[in-house]
Scaffold this motif. Structure first.
Motif, PDB file in Angstrom:
ATOM      1  N   TYR A  25     -19.800 -45.586  51.864  1.00 33.06           N
ATOM      2  CA  TYR A  25     -19.806 -47.015  52.194  1.00 33.06           C
ATOM      3  C   TYR A  25     -18.530 -47.697  51.709  1.00 33.06           C
ATOM      4  O   TYR A  25     -17.918 -48.474  52.441  1.00 33.06           O
ATOM      5  CB  TYR A  25     -21.041 -47.667  51.561  1.00 33.06           C
ATOM      6  N   ASN A  26     -18.133 -47.417  50.474  1.00 31.36           N
ATOM      7  CA  ASN A  26     -16.959 -48.064  49.891  1.00 31.36           C
ATOM      8  C   ASN A  26     -15.679 -47.685  50.618  1.00 31.36           C
ATOM      9  O   ASN A  26     -14.852 -48.545  50.915  1.00 31.36           O
ATOM     10  CB  ASN A  26     -16.841 -47.728  48.403  1.00 31.36           C
ATOM     11  N   PHE A  27     -15.486 -46.407  50.928  1.00 32.19           N
ATOM     12  CA  PHE A  27     -14.299 -45.975  51.666  1.00 32.19           C
ATOM     13  C   PHE A  27     -14.285 -46.586  53.061  1.00 32.19           C
ATOM     14  O   PHE A  27     -13.252 -47.014  53.551  1.00 32.19           O
ATOM     15  CB  PHE A  27     -14.234 -44.453  51.777  1.00 32.19           C
ATOM     16  N   ARG A  28     -15.453 -46.582  53.693  1.00 27.08           N
ATOM     17  CA  ARG A  28     -15.562 -47.109  55.052  1.00 27.08           C
ATOM     18  C   ARG A  28     -15.153 -48.582  55.094  1.00 27.08           C
ATOM     19  O   ARG A  28     -14.314 -48.986  55.905  1.00 27.08           O
ATOM     20  CB  ARG A  28     -16.995 -46.917  55.552  1.00 27.08           C
ATOM     21  N   GLN A  68      -9.120 -37.421  55.696  1.00 25.69           N
ATOM     22  CA  GLN A  68      -9.976 -37.920  54.623  1.00 25.69           C
ATOM     23  C   GLN A  68     -11.442 -37.984  55.047  1.00 25.69           C
ATOM     24  O   GLN A  68     -12.331 -37.777  54.227  1.00 25.69           O
ATOM     25  CB  GLN A  68      -9.499 -39.283  54.147  1.00 25.69           C
ATOM     26  N   VAL A  69     -11.693 -38.262  56.299  1.00 30.47           N
ATOM     27  CA  VAL A  69     -13.073 -38.257  56.803  1.00 30.47           C
ATOM     28  C   VAL A  69     -13.663 -36.861  56.676  1.00 30.47           C
ATOM     29  O   VAL A  69     -14.795 -36.687  56.221  1.00 30.47           O
ATOM     30  CB  VAL A  69     -13.135 -38.758  58.268  1.00 30.47           C
ATOM     31  N   ILE A  70     -12.877 -35.867  57.039  1.00 33.15           N
ATOM     32  CA  ILE A  70     -13.353 -34.478  56.941  1.00 33.15           C
ATOM     33  C   ILE A  70     -13.629 -34.110  55.485  1.00 33.15           C
ATOM     34  O   ILE A  70     -14.672 -33.540  55.171  1.00 33.15           O
ATOM     35  CB  ILE A  70     -12.333 -33.514  57.582  1.00 33.15           C
ATOM     36  N   VAL A  71     -12.708 -34.444  54.602  1.00 30.23           N
ATOM     37  CA  VAL A  71     -12.902 -34.149  53.178  1.00 30.23           C
ATOM     38  C   VAL A  71     -14.125 -34.903  52.649  1.00 30.23           C
ATOM     39  O   VAL A  71     -14.934 -34.345  51.907  1.00 30.23           O
ATOM     40  CB  VAL A  71     -11.642 -34.505  52.362  1.00 30.23           C
ATOM     41  N   GLY A  72     -14.263 -36.156  53.039  1.00 28.99           N
ATOM     42  CA  GLY A  72     -15.403 -36.955  52.603  1.00 28.99           C
ATOM     43  C   GLY A  72     -16.730 -36.382  53.067  1.00 28.99           C
ATOM     44  O   GLY A  72     -17.734 -36.447  52.346  1.00 28.99           O
ATOM     45  N   GLN A  73     -16.746 -35.808  54.251  1.00 33.11           N
ATOM     46  CA  GLN A  73     -17.973 -35.194  54.760  1.00 33.11           C
ATOM     47  C   GLN A  73     -18.304 -33.907  54.015  1.00 33.11           C
ATOM     48  O   GLN A  73     -19.469 -33.563  53.862  1.00 33.11           O
ATOM     49  CB  GLN A  73     -17.847 -34.929  56.259  1.00 33.11           C
TER      50      GLN A  73
END
Length: 87
Positions: A25-28, A68-73
């Motif tokens: 949520y925070n990154f988004r 970063q989305v991939i790493v976050g997932q």
């Protein structure tokens, strides 16, 4: 000039779309605010050279967001209380 406008709008939409994929949520929300603020600040630029530089920078940032989305997932955590929609 119309090509630049279309390219900028396309890039803006792609960055917003990709930012919605952050599991955190925070990154988004940070990414969305940062993208909107950056495009708002730069919307008055008229110099074609500066526009080309900003487009190149935005493309680079889009690639960073995608990575970063991939790493976050890969390292996703539980949702925050604010994200639950049990209303």
């Amino acid at each position: 000039m119309a090509t630049n406008t279309r390219q900028v709008l396309s890039l803006y939409k792609a960055m917003l779309r990709e930012s919605q994929k952050f599991s955190s949520y925070n990154f988004r929300n940070y990414a969305l605010r940062k993208i909107q603020d950056s495009f708002r600040i730069n919307k008055e630029i008229q110099d074609p050279k500066i526009i080309a530089e900003k487009i190149k920078e935005a493309k680079h940032n889009l690639e960073i967001i995608k990575r970063q989305v991939i790493v976050g997932q890969m390292y996703a955590t539980d949702k925050l209380v604010i994200e639950h929609t049990n209303r």
